[in-house]
Structure formats: structure tokens, C-alpha cells
Design an enzyme around this catalytic site. Structure first.
Site, PDB file in Angstrom:
ATOM      1  N   ASP A 223       0.839  -1.311   0.003  1.00  0.00           N
ATOM      2  CA  ASP A 223      -0.017   0.028  -0.052  1.00  0.00           C
ATOM      3  C   ASP A 223       0.936   1.166  -0.040  1.00  0.00           C
ATOM      4  O   ASP A 223       0.559   2.147  -0.860  1.00  0.00           O
ATOM      5  CB  ASP A 223      -1.032   0.109   1.196  1.00  0.00           C
ATOM      6  CG  ASP A 223      -0.250  -0.710   2.559  1.00  0.00           C
ATOM      7  OD1 ASP A 223       0.426  -1.309   2.456  1.00  0.00           O
ATOM      8  OD2 ASP A 223      -1.015  -0.556   3.504  1.00  0.00           O
ATOM      9  N   ASP A 247       0.668  -7.632 -10.890  1.00  0.00           N
ATOM     10  CA  ASP A 247      -0.679  -7.366 -12.010  1.00  0.00           C
ATOM     11  C   ASP A 247      -0.729  -5.786 -11.738  1.00  0.00           C
ATOM     12  O   ASP A 247      -0.923  -5.074 -12.636  1.00  0.00           O
ATOM     13  CB  ASP A 247      -1.641  -8.305 -11.758  1.00  0.00           C
ATOM     14  CG  ASP A 247      -2.484  -8.298 -12.992  1.00  0.00           C
ATOM     15  OD1 ASP A 247      -1.970  -7.639 -13.954  1.00  0.00           O
ATOM     16  OD2 ASP A 247      -3.982  -8.778 -12.857  1.00  0.00           O
TER      17      ASP A 247
END
Ligand code: NAD
Length: 359
Positions: A223, A247
Site C-alpha cells: 500500500d 499485476d
């Protein structure tokens, strides 16, 4: 002469494959192309989207340049792209994200390399559907062995991360960094929450890093990584990530450099590699000689580097960069106004790149 399989794909695939082939040949690289078919058109004609002779060609040549292939949603065949990666154990997905002058973006001077693990994690395909017998059995077992309870209306996806799988991808990232003179590798994870999967990833990353004292190593929680990439991408260099984070971050970084038209990629294993653009087959533009061929051409640059043709790779990348920077012979997506009537087609942009290679 190096034998390379050229998978022409479907949708916009054949047009950009031809553009990329012509540009590579113009560098003087001694390549013998073996043209191979795969995709939705082949499925309609031959009953399989991935014919055996295409598989045999990749098996034999070990290197392929692949144009995009459509994956029908819902019904239809499994993703050929995923099948090929699994079939040839292409465990590393390499996605360079680089700013090119002339491509519209909020950022300049980005030069990031994303190394994504391609085989494990939540993408391993080990999933249990809500309401099925085996799912109920698994939930029972988990409820017996864990203090946290899973309700019977749950679906479950399994996240395997192994020592061997992590070692090989982190080593790949460091070897790439060393070969390409990069300064730093950042391992990305969520080890503070997922201690036995991402925690293992981090521990193995740290271990592997000790074998590369010449390259700086650090880690970041996913994050925080997202926020830092948006705020100060210039402090990062090579990022190595498990499958799912890889991804997502690949697309975030493609966004930093102006999108899919200039986002190349490679899927690499110990015994071969398939080079392909990040974008898909854009079926609505098929056959119109309209789309930008640069992502596949830049994937071919990675391919030339991989087979040791560094000078040809540099020549090709420089030519692509020059044509984009001039902004004259570029496709609609690289113009200030997407309806600009001076935009050229796929093959004309390839011609301009070839012209630059020759001058
Ligand atoms: P897409 O990348 O094909 O296209 C999305 C949009 O991006 C297009 O409509 C177009 O506006 C733009 N775009 C894409 N490539 C471009 C280019 N070279 N030049 C200019 N503009 C371009 O994504 P999608 O529509 O979500 O997917 C279409 C099909 O491709 C799906 O079946 C998908 O599964 C498949 N796909 C294949 C691959 C692959 O072969 N590796 C990768 C992604 C998607």
C-alpha cells in the site's frame, strides 16, 4: 541466424506483428521468423485456438514474439496467453515502464522495471466455489483448525507462495539488475498481515539479496508502494513483486508513462521466453491499420536484448523514441487530439521508425 516464432495473434495482432517484424529486420538482426498462428480466427477454422504446430514451434525455437490474442469472456476457450506461460513455465513477467518524450503523461523521466512472479499467489488458480461440496469440506477442515471461522456462504481462493518460487523470481530480478546496470531492487509485499506467504516472500528476498552486495536492496509494503510510486516514482528502479501485486503495479506504472501504447512486456523462464505487449487485441480496431505498434516493437527490443543483440536493440529503441518525440508520423493515440487528421496508420508509423533506423 536466430530462429524466432512470430505468433501473429488476432484482432489488431497481425498488423502490429507485421510492423514489429519489419522494424526488427531493419536493424540488421539476423533473425529467421517462423510464423505461427493462434487465436479466435484459428479457433473458428481449425477447432483449436492454439494449434500443435504453434506449440511445437515455440518449443523448438524457445523464443517467441507474440501479438495479442482475444480471450472471450464467459464461454469460449481459456486464455491462450496464460496457457502459453504455464506450458513453458515462464515464471518471470518483465515490464519496463519508461517515459518517452512526446507521450502524454503527468510524469516525466520515469524509468522503472517491474518483475512480476507469474506462477504462484492468488493467481495459481486454486479456487473453491461457494456452495460446492469440496468447498464445504475445506471450510469444515479450516474451521476445525483455526480460531477464525469461515461462514458456509464463502468462496475461497488459495494463495501459495513457496521458497523455491520466490528464490527464482528474486534472483531473476537481481540478475536482470546486474546485467542492465540498475542500482536498486525493491521487494514488495504485505508481510505485516500475511505472515506465512508474504512474510516468507520477504524473508527469502532478504536472503537472496545477500548474494548481490553490489546492488542496493530494500523492501516496501504494497500500500505504501502505491502511494510512493504516485508521489516520487523517480526514487525506485527495479521492483520485484508476487503475482497479484505485480499485476496491479504493472498497470499503475503503465499509467505513469502514458498508457498501453508504449508498455512492452516479456514472459521469461529458464528455458525460453515470450515477448508481448501489455495491451490486448483491441478487436474494435482490427484490420483498420490504426493502432500504435510501439508496445510490441518495444517488446521486440527486450527480445533483442535477451538474445544478446544489444546494439540492434538500442538502435530500434532509439528510432522508436525519435519518431514519438517528433510527433509527426505517429498514430492517433500519440497526437494531442485523438481526432487529429494528421495521425498516421500502424504501417506508416513502422515505416517512419525504419527510416530513422536507416539514418
Ligand atoms: P485492449 O488492450 O485490447 O484494448 C483496450 C483499449 O486500449 C482499446 O480499445 C484501445 O482504445 C486501446 N488500445 C489497446 N492497444 C492499443 C494500441 N496498440 N494502440 C492504440 N490504442 C490501443 O484491452 P481489452 O479491450 O480489455 O481486451 C481485448 C481482448 O484482448 C480481450 O479478449 C482480452 O482478454 C485480450 N487481452 C489479451 C492480452 C494478450 O494477448 N497478452 C492482454 C490483454 C488483453
Amino acid at each position: 541466424m536466430t530462429n524466432i516464432t512470430l505468433i501473429t495473434g488476432d484482432g489488431i495482432g497481425p498488423e502490429i506483428a507485421e510492423a514489429a517484424r519489419r522494424c526488427v529486420d531493419a536493424t540488421g538482426a539476423k533473425i529467421h521468423w517462423e510464423i505461427a498462428r493462434a487465436g479466435i480466427d484459428v479457433m473458428q477454422r481449425e477447432g483449436t485456438p492454439l494449434p500443435q504446430d504453434t506449440i511445437d514451434s515455440v518449443q523448438k525455437n524457445k523464443i517467441a514474439l507474440k501479438a495479442p490474442i482475444t480471450t472471450p469472456v464467459g464461454t469460449g476457450f481459456r486464455s491462450i496467453n496464460v496457457s502459453l506461460r504455464q506450458m513453458f513455465n515462464l515464471y518471470a513477467c518483465l515490464r519496463p515502464c519508461k517515459s518517452y518524450k512526446g507521450v502524454h503523461s503527468k510524469y516525466a523521466d520515469i524509468d522503472l522495471i517491474i518483475v512480476r512472479e507469474n506462477t504462484e499467489d492468488l493467481y495459481a488458480g486454486i479456487e473453491y466455489q461457494k456452495g460446492k461440496d469440496d468447498t464445504a469440506e475445506l471450510i469444515d477442515w479450516l474451521n476445525k483448525h483455526s480460531s477464525r471461522k469461515i461462514t458456509p456462504d464463502s468462496g475461497i481462493s488459495i494463495k501459495p507462495i513457496s521458497v523455491a518460487g520466490t528464490q527464482r523470481i528474486v534472483k531473476f530480478a537481481f540478475e536482470y539488475a546486474r546485467r542492465m546496470n540498475r542500482r536498486k531492487v525493491t521487494s514488495v509485499h504485505k508481510a505485516n498481515i500475511m505472515k506465512h506467504t508474504d512474510g516468507l516472500w520477504l524473508e527469502v528476498s532478504r536472503d537472496v539479496a545477500k548474494q548481490y552486495p553490489d546492488i542496493e536492496f530494500e523492501d516496501r509494503i504494497i500500500d505504501n508502494m502505491c502511494m510512493q510510486l504516485v508521489q516520487k516514482p523517480e526514487i525506485y528502479d527495479v521492483l520485484v513483486l508476487p503475482n497479484l501485486y505485480g499485476d496491479i503495479i504493472s498497470d499503475l506504472c503503465a499509467g505513469l508513462v502514458g498508457g498501453l501504447g508504449v508498455a512492452p512486456g516479456a514472459n521469461i523462464g529458464d528455458k525460453g521466453a515470450i515477448f508481448e505487449a501489455t495491451h490486448g487485441s483491441a478487436p474494435k480496431y482490427a484490420g483498420q491499420n490504426k493502432v500504435n505498434p510501439c508496445a510490441l516493437i518495444l517488446s521486440a527490443v527486450l527480445m533483442l536484448e535477451y538474445i544478446g543483440l544489444q546494439a540492434e536493440a538500442q538502435k530500434l529503441e532509439k528510432a522508436v523514441a525519435a519518431v514519438i518525440a517528433e510527433g509527426k508520423y505517429v498514430t492517433y493515440d500519440l497526437k494531442d487530439d485523438r481526432n487529429d487528421p494528421t495521425a498516421v496508420g500502424t504501417s506508416e508509423m513502422a515505416d517512419a521508425i525504419i527510416e530513422k533506423i536507416r539514418t
